[in-house]
Write an enzyme that holds these catalytic residues in place. Structure first.
Site, mmCIF file in Angstrom:
data_model
loop_
_atom_site.group_PDB
_atom_site.id
_atom_site.type_symbol
_atom_site.label_atom_id
_atom_site.label_comp_id
_atom_site.label_asym_id
_atom_site.label_seq_id
_atom_site.Cartn_x
_atom_site.Cartn_y
_atom_site.Cartn_z
ATOM 1 N N HIS A 240 31.101 15.333 46.489
ATOM 2 C CA HIS A 240 31.873 14.406 45.904
ATOM 3 C C HIS A 240 31.164 13.584 44.881
ATOM 4 O O HIS A 240 29.889 13.125 45.240
ATOM 5 C CB HIS A 240 32.943 13.583 46.730
ATOM 6 C CG HIS A 240 31.953 12.683 47.504
ATOM 7 N ND1 HIS A 240 31.235 13.028 48.673
ATOM 8 C CD2 HIS A 240 32.012 11.251 47.404
ATOM 9 C CE1 HIS A 240 30.690 11.891 49.150
ATOM 10 N NE2 HIS A 240 31.005 10.817 48.530
ATOM 11 N N ASP B 226 31.517 9.485 44.097
ATOM 12 C CA ASP B 226 32.355 8.157 44.672
ATOM 13 C C ASP B 226 33.120 7.772 43.723
ATOM 14 O O ASP B 226 33.057 7.363 42.559
ATOM 15 C CB ASP B 226 31.107 7.187 44.807
ATOM 16 C CG ASP B 226 30.245 7.539 45.924
ATOM 17 O OD1 ASP B 226 30.776 8.079 46.984
ATOM 18 O OD2 ASP B 226 29.195 7.032 46.003
ATOM 19 N N HIS C 212 27.196 14.013 45.712
ATOM 20 C CA HIS C 212 26.614 14.129 46.910
ATOM 21 C C HIS C 212 27.491 14.600 48.135
ATOM 22 O O HIS C 212 28.636 14.468 47.952
ATOM 23 C CB HIS C 212 25.871 12.846 47.191
ATOM 24 C CG HIS C 212 26.699 11.568 47.147
ATOM 25 N ND1 HIS C 212 27.442 11.493 46.109
ATOM 26 C CD2 HIS C 212 27.302 10.927 48.238
ATOM 27 C CE1 HIS C 212 28.120 10.274 46.372
ATOM 28 N NE2 HIS C 212 28.149 9.985 47.652
ATOM 29 N N ARG D 66 24.855 0.019 51.794
ATOM 30 C CA ARG D 66 25.019 0.347 50.408
ATOM 31 C C ARG D 66 25.462 -0.462 49.423
ATOM 32 O O ARG D 66 26.543 -1.357 49.886
ATOM 33 C CB ARG D 66 26.105 1.602 50.484
ATOM 34 C CG ARG D 66 25.902 2.598 49.265
ATOM 35 C CD ARG D 66 26.908 3.645 49.164
ATOM 36 N NE ARG D 66 28.146 3.396 48.754
ATOM 37 C CZ ARG D 66 29.274 4.124 48.498
ATOM 38 N NH1 ARG D 66 29.075 5.223 48.956
ATOM 39 N NH2 ARG D 66 30.495 3.787 47.942
HETATM 40 C C1 SIN Z 1 28.399 8.796 50.746
HETATM 41 O O1 SIN Z 1 28.125 7.607 50.022
HETATM 42 O O2 SIN Z 1 29.199 9.504 50.481
HETATM 43 C C2 SIN Z 1 27.572 8.894 51.930
HETATM 44 C C3 SIN Z 1 26.054 9.034 51.593
HETATM 45 C C4 SIN Z 1 25.291 9.313 52.963
HETATM 46 O O3 SIN Z 1 25.819 8.627 54.003
HETATM 47 O O4 SIN Z 1 24.218 10.202 52.907
#
Ligand code: SIN
Length: 284
Positions: A103, A105, A260, A275
């Site tokens: 996906h 984000d 990702h 994050r």
């Molecule tokens: C995400 O931001 O979708 C998760 C990425 C991760 O935890 O590696």
């Protein structure tokens, strides 16, 4: 080959994009000259990885702010006193993780974030890698006829499938420890299926199954077949790179050109990440 990088070291990852960056300590204030090289590497590689960065929340925020205004997540509660920071947490007994499908984000927003910067502070002994897929490469690999067909088409993106009152998380809240807050409000918008990265001028595919509901202005059945084709196409291994995490690894990705997928292959182990994301602009 002549390198444009004089102040940082670059070690490309295996695959079409991604690089580890050395010679940078994010605990320090980064000079403008070093930042310019990091920014160049971000645009060139789309996925940049920094190892051994034991930074605190404020240093994480400070680094993010070098790239632009920080973004506030509409569905994940922030950490106390740090509205721009979210925690992605899977406890050993949780069965679902965050981002467990390919996906971009938050593409249900008119202006999805342009990038995210994730630091893992608890890493499973085995598994828990993140896969990043290069959407320039996926676009370049399409036939000229398919590129022409997609040109000008738009996808309808909605938060409802995941975060809506009857969406995925509404049935799965107890299976994940991330502080997701569901509310009645859905976001809905349209974006081109092919997006130009405003900073590089390069085109990439801009679809993802979690958020795209349909293709606008063509029959639904036809659109669904096209979407299925594009999802399979984007998921090809040739377009992807994997990041193997260690404690205090930081990975930053370009959310306009790389998708990702956080692999959920570490059941029974804990994984925790911190994050921040950076505000983006309207895709065109
Ligand atoms: C995400 O931001 O979708 C998760 C990425 C991760 O935890 O590696």
């Amino acid at each position: 080959m002549k390198s444009n990088y004089k102040l940082i070291q670059i070690k490309p990852l295996i695959g079409p994009h991604g690089a580890e960056i050395g010679g940078v300590n994010l605990q320090d204030e980064i000079s403008d000259a070093i930042f310019a090289e990091i920014h160049q590497a971000f645009l060139q590689y789309k996925v940049i990885v920094f190892r051994d960065q034991n930074i605190d929340y404020q240093q994480h925020i400070n680094f993010g702010k070098r790239f632009g205004k920080l973004f506030i997540h509409p569905y994940v509660s922030s950490i106390n006193n740090y509205p721009e920071i979210i925690r992605l947490l899977k406890e050993p007994n949780d069965t679902i993780n965050n981002g467990g499908a390919l996906h971009f984000d938050l593409t249900f927003l008119k202006q999805p974030p342009k990038a995210s910067i994730l630091r893992l502070i608890d890493v499973p002994k085995n598994g828990g890698d993140t896969m990043f897929s290069c959407m320039y490469a996926a676009y370049d690999a399409l036939s000229e006829s398919m590129k022409k067909y997609l040109d000008g088409l738009r996808g309808l993106h909605t938060s409802a499938k995941l975060f809506g009152p009857t969406g995925y998380y509404s049935h799965n809240m107890s299976k994940n420890s991330t502080a997701i807050k569901l509310n009645e409000m859905d976001f809905i918008t349209t974006h081109p299926l092919v997006r130009t990265n405003p900073e590089t001028g390069k085109k990439g595919l801009f679809v993802n199954s979690g958020y795209v509901e349909r293709i606008m202005d063509i029959p639904i059945k036809e659109g669904n077949h096209i979407l299925e084709f594009l999802y399979h196409h984007c998921a090809q291994s040739e377009f992807s790179t994997r990041v193997r995490w260690k404690k205090d690894t930081i990975t930053m990705w370009d959310n306009r050109s790389a998708m990702h997928y956080a692999l959920n292959d570490y059941q029974g182990q804990r994984r925790e990440g911190i994050r921040v994301s950076i505000e983006g602009d309207r895709p065109y």
